[in-house]
Design a protein around this motif. Sequence first.
Motif, PDB file in Angstrom:
ATOM      1  N   LEU A 201       0.819  -1.205   0.000  1.00 17.02           N
ATOM      2  CA  LEU A 201       0.000   0.000   0.000  1.00 17.02           C
ATOM      3  C   LEU A 201       0.858   1.262   0.000  1.00 17.02           C
ATOM      4  O   LEU A 201       0.434   2.315  -0.485  1.00 17.02           O
ATOM      5  CB  LEU A 201      -0.937   0.005   1.219  1.00 17.02           C
ATOM      6  CG  LEU A 201      -2.038  -1.056   1.205  1.00 17.02           C
ATOM      7  CD1 LEU A 201      -2.813  -1.023   2.515  1.00 17.02           C
ATOM      8  CD2 LEU A 201      -2.986  -0.854   0.026  1.00 17.02           C
ATOM      9  N   ALA A 202       2.082   1.137   0.543  1.00 12.23           N
ATOM     10  CA  ALA A 202       3.004   2.275   0.561  1.00 12.23           C
ATOM     11  C   ALA A 202       3.744   2.440  -0.762  1.00 12.23           C
ATOM     12  O   ALA A 202       4.527   3.380  -0.913  1.00 12.23           O
ATOM     13  CB  ALA A 202       3.997   2.118   1.706  1.00 12.23           C
ATOM     14  N   GLY A 203       3.519   1.507  -1.699  1.00 17.71           N
ATOM     15  CA  GLY A 203       4.116   1.656  -3.016  1.00 17.71           C
ATOM     16  C   GLY A 203       5.113   0.603  -3.416  1.00 17.71           C
ATOM     17  O   GLY A 203       5.636   0.619  -4.538  1.00 17.71           O
ATOM     18  N   ALA A 204       5.417  -0.348  -2.528  1.00 15.05           N
ATOM     19  CA  ALA A 204       6.358  -1.406  -2.867  1.00 15.05           C
ATOM     20  C   ALA A 204       5.712  -2.391  -3.841  1.00 15.05           C
ATOM     21  O   ALA A 204       4.501  -2.636  -3.783  1.00 15.05           O
ATOM     22  CB  ALA A 204       6.810  -2.151  -1.610  1.00 15.05           C
ATOM     23  N   GLY A 205       6.510  -2.959  -4.713  1.00 16.05           N
ATOM     24  CA  GLY A 205       5.985  -3.940  -5.652  1.00 16.05           C
ATOM     25  C   GLY A 205       5.677  -5.246  -4.955  1.00 16.05           C
ATOM     26  O   GLY A 205       6.489  -5.730  -4.162  1.00 16.05           O
ATOM     27  N   PRO A 206       4.516  -5.831  -5.205  1.00 17.39           N
ATOM     28  CA  PRO A 206       4.138  -7.073  -4.509  1.00 17.39           C
ATOM     29  C   PRO A 206       5.045  -8.250  -4.832  1.00 17.39           C
ATOM     30  O   PRO A 206       5.055  -9.231  -4.093  1.00 17.39           O
ATOM     31  CB  PRO A 206       2.699  -7.313  -4.985  1.00 17.39           C
ATOM     32  CG  PRO A 206       2.591  -6.570  -6.278  1.00 17.39           C
ATOM     33  CD  PRO A 206       3.478  -5.379  -6.133  1.00 17.39           C
ATOM     34  N   THR A 207       5.818  -8.163  -5.931  1.00 19.56           N
ATOM     35  CA  THR A 207       6.742  -9.247  -6.283  1.00 19.56           C
ATOM     36  C   THR A 207       8.191  -8.873  -5.996  1.00 19.56           C
ATOM     37  O   THR A 207       9.104  -9.623  -6.343  1.00 19.56           O
ATOM     38  CB  THR A 207       6.591  -9.618  -7.766  1.00 19.56           C
ATOM     39  OG1 THR A 207       6.885  -8.467  -8.575  1.00 19.56           O
ATOM     40  CG2 THR A 207       5.182 -10.104  -8.067  1.00 19.56           C
ATOM     41  N   ASP A 208       8.405  -7.722  -5.369  1.00 15.69           N
ATOM     42  CA  ASP A 208       9.759  -7.300  -4.997  1.00 15.69           C
ATOM     43  C   ASP A 208      10.346  -8.323  -4.035  1.00 15.69           C
ATOM     44  O   ASP A 208       9.764  -8.609  -2.985  1.00 15.69           O
ATOM     45  CB  ASP A 208       9.684  -5.917  -4.341  1.00 15.69           C
ATOM     46  CG  ASP A 208      11.052  -5.316  -4.050  1.00 15.69           C
ATOM     47  OD1 ASP A 208      11.955  -6.067  -3.636  1.00 15.69           O
ATOM     48  OD2 ASP A 208      11.202  -4.095  -4.219  1.00 15.69           O
ATOM     49  N   GLU A 209      11.503  -8.863  -4.364  1.00 14.92           N
ATOM     50  CA  GLU A 209      12.086  -9.924  -3.552  1.00 14.92           C
ATOM     51  C   GLU A 209      12.388  -9.451  -2.138  1.00 14.92           C
ATOM     52  O   GLU A 209      12.275 -10.226  -1.181  1.00 14.92           O
ATOM     53  CB  GLU A 209      13.362 -10.457  -4.204  1.00 14.92           C
ATOM     54  CG  GLU A 209      14.011 -11.620  -3.453  1.00 14.92           C
ATOM     55  CD  GLU A 209      13.042 -12.771  -3.164  1.00 14.92           C
ATOM     56  OE1 GLU A 209      13.134 -13.362  -2.074  1.00 14.92           O
ATOM     57  OE2 GLU A 209      12.196 -13.080  -4.034  1.00 14.92           O
TER      58      GLU A 209
END
Length: 242
Positions: free
Chosen positions: A130-138
């Motif tokens: 929700l803060a902007g991080a990618g959901p697939t970011d390792e």
Amino acid sequence: MGSRVDTVTTVTGVRATALALESVTRRHGPRGGRGTLALDAVSCAVPAGSFTAVVGPSGSGKSTFLQCAAGLDRPSSGTVRVGGTDLGSLSEAALTRLRRDRIGFVFQSHALNLVPSLTIEENVVLPLVLAGAGPTDERVLARGRDLLARVGLAGRGGQVPATLSGGQQQRVAVARALVTAPEVIFADEPTASLDPESAGLVLGLLRDAVRADGRTVVMVTHEPAAASWADTVLTMDGGRLR
């Protein structure tokens, strides 16, 4: 158990104040009317890196205390500060960001804690997404896996909440509350529906967040056994701290 904290003044050399309430009053009802007095000029300070329990009978004002302290409700008068930030000075959008980035929540209701359609791992990292991080970011996924391992649920991240017991769901909620490394974690009756063993596991995780991570925990509870885990116990009655 510790003693009541009844000053909002910090002294040089003493731990910083994570949460401060100054003369906070909350009336429920139409603005301009007398309404129902839920909080009556409450003032207190919670030191950073401490575990505080707020206790009192039903209707004493402890839930309203938590809602105002956490920025979920605005007081009728008085000031609430989280880490020095005056919540009353913030717009609704800024207050939402503060709650997302600097505050963690653990609720009594599983429906409020976890999104049933998301996996357990997705629930844990949801504040980061929700803060902007990618959901697939390792890095995000690794953070979720690390926290699930910490709460004793390693390897369960792909399951959905309905496959877990109530106590396990509360442990997931604690993991999610920790994911942003918040300044304050607010827990609202987090053990109310749990058996003693599960309650002990959840309280141990909150205690460990204080001891190991230096987090600040503020917990509302009606259970003396749960309150005994805290450093300080604040007792509310009639909307006031006693």
